[in-house]
Design an enzyme around this catalytic site. Structure first.
Site, mmCIF file in Angstrom:
data_model
loop_
_atom_site.group_PDB
_atom_site.id
_atom_site.type_symbol
_atom_site.label_atom_id
_atom_site.label_comp_id
_atom_site.label_asym_id
_atom_site.label_seq_id
_atom_site.Cartn_x
_atom_site.Cartn_y
_atom_site.Cartn_z
ATOM 1 N N TRP A 1 -18.072 -8.686 0.387
ATOM 2 C CA TRP A 1 -16.775 -8.128 0.745
ATOM 3 C C TRP A 1 -15.775 -9.195 1.158
ATOM 4 O O TRP A 1 -14.761 -8.911 1.783
ATOM 5 C CB TRP A 1 -16.954 -7.045 1.817
ATOM 6 C CG TRP A 1 -17.740 -5.884 1.284
ATOM 7 C CD1 TRP A 1 -18.137 -5.691 -0.020
ATOM 8 C CD2 TRP A 1 -18.244 -4.760 2.012
ATOM 9 N NE1 TRP A 1 -18.844 -4.526 -0.129
ATOM 10 C CE2 TRP A 1 -18.935 -3.926 1.101
ATOM 11 C CE3 TRP A 1 -18.179 -4.378 3.356
ATOM 12 C CZ2 TRP A 1 -19.560 -2.743 1.487
ATOM 13 C CZ3 TRP A 1 -18.798 -3.189 3.722
ATOM 14 C CH2 TRP A 1 -19.475 -2.383 2.804
ATOM 15 N N GLU B 1 -24.829 -3.530 -4.484
ATOM 16 C CA GLU B 1 -23.592 -3.777 -5.219
ATOM 17 C C GLU B 1 -23.558 -5.155 -5.876
ATOM 18 O O GLU B 1 -23.035 -5.313 -6.975
ATOM 19 C CB GLU B 1 -22.440 -3.610 -4.230
ATOM 20 C CG GLU B 1 -21.154 -4.272 -4.576
ATOM 21 C CD GLU B 1 -20.199 -4.213 -3.384
ATOM 22 O OE1 GLU B 1 -20.256 -3.245 -2.612
ATOM 23 O OE2 GLU B 1 -19.411 -5.153 -3.229
ATOM 24 N N ARG C 1 0.818 -1.220 0.000
ATOM 25 C CA ARG C 1 0.000 0.000 0.000
ATOM 26 C C ARG C 1 0.854 1.273 0.000
ATOM 27 O O ARG C 1 0.534 2.257 0.647
ATOM 28 C CB ARG C 1 -0.970 -0.007 1.192
ATOM 29 C CG ARG C 1 -2.066 -1.060 1.055
ATOM 30 C CD ARG C 1 -2.992 -1.066 2.248
ATOM 31 N NE ARG C 1 -2.301 -1.497 3.446
ATOM 32 C CZ ARG C 1 -2.685 -1.231 4.681
ATOM 33 N NH1 ARG C 1 -3.761 -0.507 4.895
ATOM 34 N NH2 ARG C 1 -2.009 -1.685 5.715
ATOM 35 N N GLU C 2 1.935 1.237 -0.769
ATOM 36 C CA GLU C 2 2.836 2.390 -0.818
ATOM 37 C C GLU C 2 2.119 3.645 -1.340
ATOM 38 O O GLU C 2 2.382 4.748 -0.863
ATOM 39 C CB GLU C 2 4.037 2.101 -1.729
ATOM 40 C CG GLU C 2 4.983 1.008 -1.231
ATOM 41 C CD GLU C 2 4.549 -0.391 -1.671
ATOM 42 O OE1 GLU C 2 3.383 -0.575 -2.112
ATOM 43 O OE2 GLU C 2 5.378 -1.317 -1.564
ATOM 44 N N GLU D 1 -17.715 0.095 17.774
ATOM 45 C CA GLU D 1 -16.967 -0.923 17.005
ATOM 46 C C GLU D 1 -15.444 -0.795 17.063
ATOM 47 O O GLU D 1 -14.769 -1.123 16.083
ATOM 48 C CB GLU D 1 -17.434 -0.926 15.531
ATOM 49 C CG GLU D 1 -18.928 -1.112 15.348
ATOM 50 C CD GLU D 1 -19.387 -1.049 13.882
ATOM 51 O OE1 GLU D 1 -18.577 -1.337 12.982
ATOM 52 O OE2 GLU D 1 -20.561 -0.719 13.649
ATOM 53 N N HIS E 1 -17.888 10.532 3.753
ATOM 54 C CA HIS E 1 -16.769 10.233 2.855
ATOM 55 C C HIS E 1 -15.862 11.445 2.665
ATOM 56 O O HIS E 1 -14.883 11.379 1.946
ATOM 57 C CB HIS E 1 -17.280 9.752 1.498
ATOM 58 C CG HIS E 1 -17.912 8.395 1.583
ATOM 59 N ND1 HIS E 1 -19.259 8.190 1.419
ATOM 60 C CD2 HIS E 1 -17.387 7.188 1.862
ATOM 61 C CE1 HIS E 1 -19.522 6.912 1.575
ATOM 62 N NE2 HIS E 1 -18.407 6.272 1.839
ATOM 63 N N GLU F 1 -27.638 6.134 2.692
ATOM 64 C CA GLU F 1 -26.833 7.300 2.312
ATOM 65 C C GLU F 1 -27.694 8.298 1.520
ATOM 66 O O GLU F 1 -28.434 7.912 0.642
ATOM 67 C CB GLU F 1 -25.685 6.800 1.440
ATOM 68 C CG GLU F 1 -24.810 7.869 0.903
ATOM 69 C CD GLU F 1 -23.641 7.259 0.117
ATOM 70 O OE1 GLU F 1 -23.108 6.206 0.539
ATOM 71 O OE2 GLU F 1 -23.294 7.827 -0.919
ATOM 72 N N CYS G 1 -8.482 1.082 1.360
ATOM 73 C CA CYS G 1 -8.354 -0.303 0.927
ATOM 74 C C CYS G 1 -9.098 -1.205 1.899
ATOM 75 O O CYS G 1 -9.274 -0.860 3.050
ATOM 76 C CB CYS G 1 -6.890 -0.713 0.934
ATOM 77 S SG CYS G 1 -5.881 0.317 -0.121
HETATM 78 N N1 GLN Z 1 -21.871 -0.403 11.140
HETATM 79 C C1 GLN Z 1 -20.890 -0.127 10.169
HETATM 80 C C2 GLN Z 1 -20.072 1.085 10.576
HETATM 81 O O1 GLN Z 1 -20.603 1.993 11.107
HETATM 82 C C3 GLN Z 1 -21.508 0.132 8.816
HETATM 83 C C4 GLN Z 1 -20.490 0.519 7.802
HETATM 84 C C5 GLN Z 1 -20.984 0.489 6.377
HETATM 85 O O2 GLN Z 1 -22.131 0.579 6.087
HETATM 86 N N2 GLN Z 1 -20.124 0.381 5.440
HETATM 87 O O3 GLN Z 1 -18.884 1.151 10.357
#
Ligand code: GLN
Ligand code: ZN
Length: 783
Positions: A583, A627, A23-24, A506, A716, A687, A538
């Site tokens: 993912w 996705e 990841r340079e 988290e 973001h 979102e 990443c």
């Molecule tokens: N619960 C996750 C967080 O808050 C949800 C992240 C996501 O939707 N990509 O990080």
């Protein structure tokens, strides 16, 4: 082009990871943003990375001088690169341009990340991958001008090192199909209307590339395979002719290779075949061999190079190399000029299995990352030239690995399979929504409850603690203590801010999928298997190789500890089955739906354990639901069936008193709106901030009638939204959604943000909510 086209290389790839083996590029780009290195230093790192990539690809078997090596380096995103190359800057960023309309590196990153009140370009998922591109904004009067400096410089850099590479650009049709109409464009305006104005800029680019000595150019046209694009298909097909007849007719240009990854071209193939382009790339992993061709198309194809995308660029399995070779040779019935390539760019896979010294060696022998896939392409290319016998050993070795995988312990676990076989319809449904709303009243939530999506900023201290745990410098008890301290801080912060439904933040999760992958049977994790998600971000997908089951509870201790600290409701936080699949790198030896249901059962047990521990609100994140949606309409119903079904199986055991939330991170609802309704979550957060609440209108008209939290803070970007901005977003939402069902939350988790901006933003959110609550409060009854 008048002279005969140079031969296309026998073996190539559509693109290679650009973030660097360690990841340079990420590190350098982030250092540049932080001001700790200069633009020149960043450029030097990038140039070193490109040099290393070229040498590596040559060592793996791509030839140096016949355009086999694609130029797919990018500082941030290939769609943004194309926007900058054709001068398509949104007007709010016009000030970044120099007198010729070009932007420097700092300006380039500003368009990607925003500055002050100027929001960055919107970001969205690249086809059905987990890569995000920046959405160009095109107006009826956007003036296209060519800025080819970067592309030419990279080509010249390779030339100076003794290479003839193949420049790669997003093709004009895909560029416009992926763009959105700029704010203020007349209703009904579609960027694709600007094709005739854009093509001359591509023409000028091809002219300059030819002058520089490029023999082939690759124009990526993945949008041609997608049926999920909101433009009339006949127009799409027509655009192919408009663009490629014009480019093909140029006097001076490199030979044109149009690549169409992520699926079959279908009705775009005859259109493309009829143009003068010299080579067409077909994704033979996702799409089959083209069949039922009319004679004119067959005749045109026979005169072109067909580039067989037979090595899957989108997964990490070594796969069936002999079957891939058969597909290549089958294509030879259509044209005598056939070459081998990956089905997509390798940007979706990590660099090298050989870096994984801690992976089980048996599992490792079933895998192929980017470098191994380049090797496979080279082998197949050699088979094309020297005949199948010459590569028989390699084909046999791949087949042996496949057979070994099929019989390995853990790949099929009878207890998991028996439980799945015993499921009935009742396992997929809860009691009716109204009944649940009544049962959940005891939660005592205000109107417009405020909450966050789950994660709080992952500070350096948190990451350092995890790294020390991994290295054995911290005991599990010490690590747990540090995480508990962090949870307590996050709980107190939320209480101080006045949020209604709290989260534990988290901190213990390195990643929302990997965390679960490490605790579930059937998964393996990698050490260096990073892939680019967007910009410098990443992810390190886990490898789902066997039947999935849950040896022990995964989140209960953290959530119940967090709940013990506060009177406010604490949300339990799980990642849903579709997202865990999306993912991860998922086994390809059984239907995805079967794998998803195995994951769902593990989550179902976790929910039951959370309920027993006193957790009353549980969020099951499904940000990847959209996705994974297949690009072809015919494949969508089956997908929506198993994806929604697995979510319902995961949550279907929750009692009516448990409020089930879900979270989705994208704003183009459209095709999946019914699926979102069918998830039957009590509350859905989504979102919405970057697209200025457009989603609210979709919802309004769709009849969605459960709780909804359209995001009011774009996480973001480092930008802090002001109170007035949040308030106006909320008012817009409250105009469409009744206050009894409206929730207030950021777009997504906060883990990538810093604390300062997070706290300020959340404070603004709470203030704005209070103001909106006051303005919509029911009038006090008279008398
Ligand atoms: N619960 C996750 C967080 O808050 C949800 C992240 C996501 O939707 N990509 O990080
Ligand atoms: Zn999200």
């Amino acid at each position: 082009m008048t002279t005969p086209a140079p031969a296309f290389p026998n073996a190539t790839i559509l693109g290679y990871p650009r973030i660097g083996r360690r990841r340079e590029l990420k590190r350098a780009v982030e250092s540049f943003w932080a001001g700790s290195i200069t633009a020149e230093e960043l450029e030097r790192t990038a140039s070193e990375l490109r040099a290393a990539t070229r040498e590596r690809l040559a060592a793996l078997g791509l030839s140096r001088t016949d355009s086999a090596i694609p130029e797919t380096f990018s500082y941030y995103d290939q769609v943004l690169d194309t926007a900058v190359t054709v001068g398509a800057l949104p007007t709010r960023f016009a000030g970044l341009a120099d007198e010729h309309g070009g932007v420097d590196l700092a300006g380039y990153f500003t368009i990607a990340r925003g500055v002050g009140d100027d929001a960055p370009l919107e970001m969205t998922k690249w086809f059905d991958s987990n890569y995000h591109y920046l959405v160009p904004e095109i107006a009826p009067d956007t003036e296209f001008t060519l800025h080819a400096e970067r592309i030419l410089a990279e080509f010249a850099e390779a030339q100076a090192a003794g290479f003839t590479t193949r420049p790669v650009v997003v093709g004009p049709v895909t560029f416009l199909l992926l763009a959105k109409a700029a704010d203020g464009a007349a209703a009904g305006f579609e960027p694709i209307e600007r094709l005739a104005d854009l093509v001359p800029v591509y023409a000028a680019l091809l002219d300059q590339l030819a002058e520089a000595g490029a023999e082939w150019v690759q124009l990526d046209e993945p949008a041609l395979v997608s049926e999920s694009i909101d433009v009339d298909r006949a127009r799409v097909v027509e655009s192919v002719a408009v663009a490629y007849d014009a480019l093909g007719a140029l006097e001076r240009r490199p030979a044109i290779f149009v690549a169409a990854p992520y699926g079959s071209l279908d009705d775009a193939l005859p259109a493309l075949a009829a143009t003068p382009v010299e080579a067409i790339g077909l994704d033979l992993v996702r799409g089959g061999l083209p069949g039922g061709l009319d004679p004119a198309t067959a005749e045109s194809l026979a005169a072109k190079t067909l580039v067989a995308g037979v090595v899957d660029g989108h997964n990490i399995w070594r796969g069936d190399l002999a079957a891939a070779f058969d597909r290549v040779t089958a294509l030879q019935h259509l044209s005598s000029a056939v070459a081998v390539s990956t089905s997509t760019s390798l940007q979706h896979v990590p660099h090298d299995v050989a870096d994984e010294d801690e992976l089980d060696t048996r599992l490792a022998s079933w895998l192929a990352f980017a470098d191994q896939k380049v090797g496979q392409v080279a082998v197949l290319g050699r088979g094309l030239v020297e005949g199948r016998d010459a590569i028989e050993d390699e084909l046999a070795a791949a087949s042996a690995a496949l057979a070994d995988r099929d019989g390995a312990p853990g790949v099929r676990v009878p207890s998991v399979r028996d439980r799945l076989a015993g499921l009935g319809e009742q396992d997929f449904a809860r009691v009716g929504y109204e009944e649940r709303v009544a049962a959940q009243e005891t939660l005592g939530l205000p109107e417009l409850p405020t909450t966050t999506i789950g994660s709080f900023p992952q500070t350096t201290e948190i990451r350092r603690a995890r790294a020390r745990l991994v290295k054995g410098e911290l005991s599990t008890a010490e690590y747990t203590g540090l995480m508990r301290d962090e949870i307590e801080r996050v709980v107190r912060l939320q209480e101080d801010l006045g949020l209604d439904v709290l989260v534990h933040g988290e901190p213990e999760r390195n990643d929302m999928v990997q965390y679960f992958a490490e605790l579930l049977d059937g998964f393996a994790v990698t050490k260096h298997g990073w892939v680019q998600s967007y910009g410098s971000r990443c992810t390190r997908p886990s490898i789902l190789w066997g039947d999935v089951s849950r040896p022990a509870p995964m989140t209960v201790e953290w959530s119940s500890y967090a709940q013990s600290l506060t009177e406010q409701p604490m949300k339990g936080m799980l990642t849903g089955p579709v997202t865990i699949l999306a993912w991860s790198f998922v086994r390809d030896d059984q239907p995805l739906g079967d794998t998803a249901r195995q994951v769902a059962l593990a989550l179902r047990d976790e929910i039951a354990d959370l309920e027993s521990a006193g957790i009353r609100i549980i969020q099951v994140d499904e940000p990847a639901l959209r996705e994974l949606l297949p690009l072809k309409r015919a494949d969508q119903p089956a997908y929506l069936d198993w994806s929604v079904g697995s979510f319902r199986l995961a949550t279907g055991g929750a009692v009516p008193e448990t409020q089930v939330h879900t979270h989705l991170c994208y704003s183009e609802f459209g095709v999946v709106i019914d699926a979102i309704k069918n998830l039957d979550a009590d509350v859905t957060s989504i979102e919405a901030a970057r697209s200025r609440m457009e989603v609210v209108d979709d919802l309004e008209s769709s009849g969605f009638d459960h709780g909804i939290g359209p995001g009011v803070y774009d996480i973001h970007s480092p930008r802090v939204p002001g109170v007035a901005e949040v308030q106006s977003l909320l008012e817009r939402a409250a105009g469409a959604i009744p206050a009894t069902r409206l929730w207030v939350n950021p777009d997504c988790g906060l883990k990538t943000r810093g604390y300062d901006e997070t706290v300020e933003s959340l404070r603004h959110i709470v203030q704005a909510t209070r103001a909106v609550r006051a303005s919509i409060a029911s009038p006090v009854p008279v008398g």
